[in-house]
Scaffold this motif. Sequence first.
Motif, PDB file in Angstrom:
ATOM      1  N   LEU A  45      -7.325  74.025 178.421  1.00 24.13           N
ATOM      2  CA  LEU A  45      -6.823  72.847 179.108  1.00 24.13           C
ATOM      3  C   LEU A  45      -7.534  71.590 178.615  1.00 24.13           C
ATOM      4  CD1 LEU A  45      -6.746  74.275 182.726  1.00 24.13           C
ATOM      5  CD2 LEU A  45      -4.855  74.153 181.108  1.00 24.13           C
ATOM      6  N   ASP A  46      -6.824  70.459 178.695  1.00 26.07           N
ATOM      7  CA  ASP A  46      -7.452  69.212 178.271  1.00 26.07           C
ATOM      8  C   ASP A  46      -8.413  68.738 179.367  1.00 26.07           C
ATOM      9  OD1 ASP A  46      -6.068  66.585 179.740  1.00 26.07           O
ATOM     10  OD2 ASP A  46      -4.865  68.419 179.808  1.00 26.07           O
ATOM     11  N   PRO A  47      -9.422  67.952 179.018  1.00 29.03           N
ATOM     12  CA  PRO A  47     -10.452  67.550 179.986  1.00 29.03           C
ATOM     13  C   PRO A  47      -9.889  66.848 181.212  1.00 29.03           C
ATOM     14  CG  PRO A  47     -11.161  67.024 177.758  1.00 29.03           C
ATOM     15  CD  PRO A  47      -9.734  67.482 177.649  1.00 29.03           C
ATOM     16  N   ALA A  48      -8.866  66.004 181.050  1.00 33.22           N
ATOM     17  CA  ALA A  48      -8.310  65.279 182.191  1.00 33.22           C
ATOM     18  C   ALA A  48      -7.728  66.238 183.224  1.00 33.22           C
ATOM     19  CB  ALA A  48      -7.234  64.293 181.714  1.00 33.22           C
ATOM     20  N   THR A  49      -7.032  67.260 182.749  1.00 35.41           N
ATOM     21  CA  THR A  49      -6.453  68.255 183.662  1.00 35.41           C
ATOM     22  C   THR A  49      -7.551  69.031 184.375  1.00 35.41           C
ATOM     23  OG1 THR A  49      -4.492  68.483 182.276  1.00 35.41           O
ATOM     24  CG2 THR A  49      -4.957  70.274 183.808  1.00 35.41           C
ATOM     25  N   VAL A  50      -8.579  69.400 183.613  1.00 34.25           N
ATOM     26  CA  VAL A  50      -9.710  70.127 184.181  1.00 34.25           C
ATOM     27  C   VAL A  50     -10.370  69.297 185.278  1.00 34.25           C
ATOM     28  CG1 VAL A  50     -12.015  71.008 183.692  1.00 34.25           C
ATOM     29  CG2 VAL A  50     -10.143  71.504 182.123  1.00 34.25           C
ATOM     30  N   ASN A  51     -10.610  68.028 184.989  1.00 34.16           N
ATOM     31  CA  ASN A  51     -11.221  67.150 185.986  1.00 34.16           C
ATOM     32  C   ASN A  51     -10.393  67.121 187.269  1.00 34.16           C
ATOM     33  OD1 ASN A  51     -13.230  66.484 184.179  1.00 34.16           O
ATOM     34  ND2 ASN A  51     -12.282  64.563 183.536  1.00 34.16           N
ATOM     35  N   TYR A  52      -9.084  66.988 187.109  1.00 33.31           N
ATOM     36  CA  TYR A  52      -8.209  66.829 188.270  1.00 33.31           C
ATOM     37  C   TYR A  52      -8.224  68.064 189.168  1.00 33.31           C
ATOM     38  CZ  TYR A  52      -4.266  64.929 190.902  1.00 33.31           C
ATOM     39  OH  TYR A  52      -3.471  64.424 191.899  1.00 33.31           O
ATOM     40  N   ILE A  53      -8.082  69.250 188.577  1.00 35.77           N
ATOM     41  CA  ILE A  53      -7.985  70.456 189.407  1.00 35.77           C
ATOM     42  C   ILE A  53      -9.330  70.854 189.998  1.00 35.77           C
ATOM     43  CG2 ILE A  53      -6.029  71.311 188.077  1.00 35.77           C
ATOM     44  CD1 ILE A  53      -7.906  73.416 186.875  1.00 35.77           C
TER      45      ILE A  53
ATOM     46  N   TRP B 251     -14.645  62.447 196.000  1.00 35.54           N
ATOM     47  CA  TRP B 251     -14.053  63.514 196.796  1.00 35.54           C
ATOM     48  C   TRP B 251     -12.529  63.497 196.683  1.00 35.54           C
ATOM     49  CZ3 TRP B 251     -17.810  66.633 198.441  1.00 35.54           C
ATOM     50  CH2 TRP B 251     -17.519  67.668 199.313  1.00 35.54           C
ATOM     51  N   SER B 252     -11.983  62.649 195.813  1.00 40.10           N
ATOM     52  CA  SER B 252     -10.531  62.505 195.646  1.00 40.10           C
ATOM     53  C   SER B 252     -10.163  62.860 194.215  1.00 40.10           C
ATOM     54  CB  SER B 252     -10.095  61.061 195.950  1.00 40.10           C
ATOM     55  OG  SER B 252     -10.526  60.665 197.232  1.00 40.10           O
ATOM     56  N   SER B 253      -9.099  63.629 194.065  1.00 42.62           N
ATOM     57  CA  SER B 253      -8.703  64.124 192.742  1.00 42.62           C
ATOM     58  C   SER B 253      -8.480  62.983 191.757  1.00 42.62           C
ATOM     59  CB  SER B 253      -7.411  64.939 192.865  1.00 42.62           C
ATOM     60  OG  SER B 253      -7.611  66.052 193.710  1.00 42.62           O
ATOM     61  N   THR B 254      -9.074  63.123 190.595  1.00 43.31           N
ATOM     62  CA  THR B 254      -8.902  62.138 189.524  1.00 43.31           C
ATOM     63  C   THR B 254      -9.057  62.829 188.177  1.00 43.31           C
ATOM     64  OG1 THR B 254      -9.768  60.106 188.523  1.00 43.31           O
ATOM     65  CG2 THR B 254     -11.357  61.518 189.632  1.00 43.31           C
ATOM     66  N   LYS B 255      -8.422  62.263 187.166  1.00 42.71           N
ATOM     67  CA  LYS B 255      -8.581  62.773 185.803  1.00 42.71           C
ATOM     68  C   LYS B 255      -9.786  62.156 185.094  1.00 42.71           C
ATOM     69  CE  LYS B 255      -3.587  63.497 185.275  1.00 42.71           C
ATOM     70  NZ  LYS B 255      -2.384  63.174 184.489  1.00 42.71           N
ATOM     71  N   ALA B 256     -10.422  61.177 185.733  1.00 48.12           N
ATOM     72  CA  ALA B 256     -11.489  60.424 185.068  1.00 48.12           C
ATOM     73  C   ALA B 256     -12.787  61.216 184.954  1.00 48.12           C
ATOM     74  CB  ALA B 256     -11.749  59.121 185.809  1.00 48.12           C
TER      75      ALA B 256
END
Length: 785
Positions: free
Chosen positions: A247-255, A229-234
């Motif tokens: 967008l790169d996957p890490a950015t997508v994961n985070y947002i 439930w907490s923003s992460t790039k993982a």
Amino acid sequence: MADSGHLSHIRAPHDTPPPLYEPEDSSTRTPQLGNTGATDDGRINIDLNSRLAKTLVKLVPDSKEPQPFQSSLQLSQSKKLHYIRLNIVIQVVGSRGDVQPFVALGQELQQHGHRVRLATHNVFESFIRESALEFFPIGGDPKELMAYMVKNPGLIPSMKSLRDGDITRKRAMISELLDGCWKSCIEDDPQIGRPFVADAIIANPPSFAHIHCAQALGVPLHLMFTMPWSSTKAFPHPLANFRIGELDPATVNYISYSIVEWMTWQGLGDIINKWRNSLDLEPIPMTVGPDLAEALRIPFTYCWSPALVPKPIDWPSHIDVCGFFFRNPPNYDPPKDIDDFLRNGPPPVYIGFGSIVIDNPENLTNMILDAVRHCDVRAIVSRGWSKLGGDGLPSYDVLFIDDCPHEWLFQHVSAVMHHGGAGTTACGLRNACPTFIVPFFGDQPFWGDMVAAAGAGPHPTPHKSLTAEILVDAITFCFTPSASQAAQKISTKMATENGVASAVHSFHANLPCEGMACELLPDRPAAWIYKKTIRLSNLAALILVENHIINQGHLRLHATQPLHISHTRWDPITSTSSAGMSTVHGMTKSATGLIIDPYSHVKNSQDESALSTAGKIAGGTAKNFGKFNMHFFKGVIVDLPYAAAEGFRAVPRLYGEDVQGHGQVEGWKSGLEVAGKGFAHGVLDGASDLFVKPFEDAKKEGALGFVKGVSKGTLGFTSKTASAVLGLVAYPGQGICKSLHTLAKSKTRKNIAMRRYTEGQFLAATAESKIVAQVFDRFRALGHQ
């Protein structure tokens, strides 16, 4: 047998953090339903080219090389924690699988001397009281909630739910839960009548009331959950699904986390703000509500095993991954049919979907029977809330059972197949059972993916896509040596963990212990401030009051951890436009009331006299006219200048400069202090920027840097000076408004004070003589008679 396509989803178990998860190509999944449709597995389709996504991308932290991180568990090992005995309320919304881990947590907290109240749905009362925990009912029907979630597995409701009125019922249930959660913080024990006021709150995020209850009480809050439930790039939010973008996957994961929170707040923000008003709390702006927990850095403990999903490197120290929460194995004597079935053949496969309410249980039952007999294995099938198997009679190969503790049963089975609830998944892996997950909603697809990624089971199959053939492949895969080895490896690692004990340690490590303790009884939390100097617990304060040593009128409520919810501004344009829209919205709503309210009174006046109706119309008109003027003058005189001052103050962030904090505006006095401090710093810093920025940038980049520095210096001078000047009006105005709000909205504070005083009287009446003597002695030692 599982075909090669099926096996391609499986990779070897590993010791390193999971890789970045690629956005899924929509061609391989359920067709997209517009820009924000829902997939069959309940996730939300998010268009990465949408305006919201593009805005949130700008807020993603810059990528950095992975750095060693510390958790609050590691950071706390070097300091001696002072365990203060607290009244802790644990607020949980969900199924039995959501509640059960917190029963284990509550029992562990009791071992540390805390008084623990578990506040959840009424149907779990006997389960909780049998576990020797206090219970408080918050309402809501988990069975109805589960049925709604199966029909609407994501955040977007189906047309059928809209037609059937499900949304109205769910919103009404949320209102009931919010009220119930607040009552759980301050009301007496419903069974024995013992007074209770929460000194700390632990909650799972879907309870929704947690931050607002903590703000009203001024007490610490700690969130705990079984899904990210907490923003992460993982990895992405478990409820998010993406359209392919640039967008790169890490950015997508985070947002993805912010987008899911935004969508949730869109559906519930009005209910929460209406309820906040009943607690005398100010409404939360639509742009602030979605990211409250992260903005306030609320401590968060994830109760899953790091052997399955390690803590991402971009989670800060106030976020911990502690391990699954297991309660002590129950003393269970199995019924004869279960005991006989287990003894009379090889270990069976377990199949069950717990509290999931399935639309067509007969079809699923037939599918299970076909697959089990095709694979020539034995199975124990849990009927669950869907009553799988009906009243089916036992046979050699299949036994239908009612409720049976997983902790006991999973020791006697060869593999497990279920919906993918975190607790059931944990219990299966703890017992080294290869696992096949058939997800319905929520975090279930996430756990299915994690199990498959570790090699301990096949790739999950959403329940709507399940067939007998897929079940056959899944059972076959669970009996492969690789699946058994992967499950055993995870089980071995989990055996070294104690998730509940680690979570309690995390909770203690994040408490504000120094400002929380009573100065006379340090093992108790402070509830009062005496003459603005001495922190007193309920017990100490009432001992002194009832022995006429201090005057009750000199006591004021003490907030051990105040929560300040502020409206983050990014620039003067968006900040003033947002404030302007809010002002216009308030004025429009009041103007609409001038027309609608009189009509409503006339329409409903059949049983009233004309004079009574006229009086109500006049009163309603005056009320709406007053609100209209209030919105207009407050907007023009306070809100717009305040938004502009904060927007100009934030401008240096745009070119990478940290913005100095100016303190919280809590009343007229602090408003004047912030205005004076802000003016001095703004004018001085702005003037120095004209000279310092060109010099600093010229040293780094030569002539080009000098030009950049001149631009930064000019922009800094303009923005900081503007903020300083506007702040002379804005911050005192904001402070005056808050002071007036505090005077006008005091009902909740008075209620809290009364409840704390009553609890103190109860404690003082039963206090031991040595405690009373200790209070007297230490009070005198502080120089008071």
